[in-house]
Design an enzyme around this catalytic site. Structure first.
Site, PDB file in Angstrom:
ATOM      1  N   GLU A   1      51.648  44.423  34.039  1.00 28.05           N
ATOM      2  CA  GLU A   1      51.974  43.497  32.954  1.00 28.05           C
ATOM      3  C   GLU A   1      52.234  44.282  31.665  1.00 28.05           C
ATOM      4  O   GLU A   1      51.321  44.931  31.143  1.00 28.05           O
ATOM      5  CB  GLU A   1      50.824  42.512  32.724  1.00 28.05           C
ATOM      6  CG  GLU A   1      50.514  41.640  33.932  1.00 28.05           C
ATOM      7  CD  GLU A   1      49.252  40.820  33.776  1.00 28.05           C
ATOM      8  OE1 GLU A   1      49.069  39.862  34.566  1.00 28.05           O
ATOM      9  OE2 GLU A   1      48.436  41.114  32.882  1.00 28.05           O
TER      10      GLU A   1
ATOM     11  N   ARG B   1      38.156  36.548  26.885  1.00 29.82           N
ATOM     12  CA  ARG B   1      38.324  35.421  27.816  1.00 29.82           C
ATOM     13  C   ARG B   1      36.966  35.118  28.448  1.00 29.82           C
ATOM     14  O   ARG B   1      36.431  35.944  29.189  1.00 29.82           O
ATOM     15  CB  ARG B   1      39.338  35.777  28.888  1.00 29.82           C
ATOM     16  CG  ARG B   1      39.628  34.673  29.910  1.00 29.82           C
ATOM     17  CD  ARG B   1      40.640  35.175  30.941  1.00 29.82           C
ATOM     18  NE  ARG B   1      41.874  35.622  30.302  1.00 29.82           N
ATOM     19  CZ  ARG B   1      42.789  36.393  30.904  1.00 29.82           C
ATOM     20  NH1 ARG B   1      42.593  36.812  32.144  1.00 29.82           N
ATOM     21  NH2 ARG B   1      43.881  36.755  30.248  1.00 29.82           N
TER      22      ARG B   1
ATOM     23  N   ASP C   1      46.215  40.549  25.428  1.00 32.21           N
ATOM     24  CA  ASP C   1      47.599  40.257  25.812  1.00 32.21           C
ATOM     25  C   ASP C   1      48.375  40.038  24.524  1.00 32.21           C
ATOM     26  O   ASP C   1      48.014  39.157  23.732  1.00 32.21           O
ATOM     27  CB  ASP C   1      47.681  38.983  26.658  1.00 32.21           C
ATOM     28  CG  ASP C   1      47.091  39.141  28.050  1.00 32.21           C
ATOM     29  OD1 ASP C   1      46.783  40.280  28.438  1.00 32.21           O
ATOM     30  OD2 ASP C   1      46.949  38.118  28.744  1.00 32.21           O
TER      31      ASP C   1
ATOM     32  N   HIS D   1      49.712  43.641  28.606  1.00 26.73           N
ATOM     33  CA  HIS D   1      48.256  43.774  28.762  1.00 26.73           C
ATOM     34  C   HIS D   1      47.810  45.203  28.457  1.00 26.73           C
ATOM     35  O   HIS D   1      48.303  46.159  29.062  1.00 26.73           O
ATOM     36  CB  HIS D   1      47.870  43.393  30.191  1.00 26.73           C
ATOM     37  CG  HIS D   1      46.400  43.501  30.488  1.00 26.73           C
ATOM     38  ND1 HIS D   1      45.575  42.402  30.548  1.00 26.73           N
ATOM     39  CD2 HIS D   1      45.615  44.571  30.743  1.00 26.73           C
ATOM     40  CE1 HIS D   1      44.352  42.790  30.837  1.00 26.73           C
ATOM     41  NE2 HIS D   1      44.347  44.109  30.954  1.00 26.73           N
TER      42      HIS D   1
ATOM     43  N   HIS E   1      39.319  41.186  30.067  1.00 28.22           N
ATOM     44  CA  HIS E   1      39.292  40.267  28.928  1.00 28.22           C
ATOM     45  C   HIS E   1      37.872  39.750  28.703  1.00 28.22           C
ATOM     46  O   HIS E   1      37.428  39.603  27.561  1.00 28.22           O
ATOM     47  CB  HIS E   1      40.221  39.086  29.176  1.00 28.22           C
ATOM     48  CG  HIS E   1      41.672  39.407  29.063  1.00 28.22           C
ATOM     49  ND1 HIS E   1      42.336  39.445  27.847  1.00 28.22           N
ATOM     50  CD2 HIS E   1      42.604  39.686  30.003  1.00 28.22           C
ATOM     51  CE1 HIS E   1      43.613  39.727  28.054  1.00 28.22           C
ATOM     52  NE2 HIS E   1      43.805  39.888  29.355  1.00 28.22           N
TER      53      HIS E   1
END
Length: 230
Positions: free
Chosen positions: A209, A96, A148, A212, A141
């Site tokens: 999460e 990311r 993810d 993740h 990320h």
């Protein structure tokens, strides 16, 4: 060309570096997961409007999921175990860009933009998403270490169906916590199977999460990359 910009900020007591790259191509330490692992399922949700902000995210200029090479190697081991069972990994996000995270923070700062609240954070105040650990100003990320993802099964018609994990990807809610008991026993069992498989192949889970995971050790623990996905 890469220009290293040393930041005065600290992360966990360690100085970190944000890289500001010209958008001339992908960093040599990263790969397109669909190219690196043929047959894996990739759905880059941040490249389109189907995400918590309801708009394509800055830095996602193509519908690709990019991961660092060490992450790709570990994912390939997971995928190899799943293929023989008629299953596959499905990735929603990998690397990311830091500019994408910055976009997240601009969105957080706008209290009037809540168009996707019902689907992604129905019971959480938008202003609390950072404090609750769902969104971070500096993300694993961006270091190229986190992904993810979920598991999908192939049906008789060749289509893929996501396993029941009790909540969808990026639902910011307590039911998405990895150890939540508010989801069905089937979903709890699926989460455990998934986590055990990822841990076995070198990843560590994230308590908030279920989707993740971060490679342990991370390939670039102090570097936040900023090249766009093209």
């Amino acid at each position: 060309m890469m220009i290293n910009v040393t930041c005065a900020a600290l992360l966990l007591g360690l100085a970190f570096t944000v890289t500001a790259e010209q958008d001339s191509g992908m960093h040599e330490g990263f790969v397109d997961v669909s190219v690196a692992i043929p047959g894996i399922v990739a759905h880059a949700r941040y490249a389109g409007p189907d995400n918590f902000m309801g708009t394509p995210v800055t830095g996602y200029d193509a519908g690709k999921v990019i991961v660092s090479k060490p992450v790709a190697e570990a994912l390939a081991r997971v995928q190899a175990e799943l293929v023989n069972k008629g299953m596959s990994l499905k990735l929603f996000d990998g690397y990311r860009p830091q500019r994408a995270v910055d976009h997240f923070m601009r969105w957080i700062a706008d209290p009037d933009d809540t168009k996707n609240k019902a689907a992604y954070y129905p019971d959480v105040n938008k202003a609390d998403l950072v404090e609750l650990g769902y969104i971070a100003e500096k993300s694993g990320h961006s270091r190229g270490g986190s992904v993810d993802l979920t598991i999908v099964r192939r049906g008789a018609d060749g289509s893929w169906t996501e396993m029941d994990m009790g909540s969808p990807w990026d639902l910011f809610d307590e039911k998405s916590h990895a150890a939540s008991t508010s989801v069905s026993e089937t979903a709890q069992a699926n989460r455990k199977m998934f986590a055990d498989l990822m841990i076995k192949n070198g990843f560590k889970p994230y308590t908030e999460e279920w989707w993740h995971f971060t490679l342990d050790p991370e390939p670039y623990p102090r570097t936040y990359f900023n090249f766009s996905i093209k």
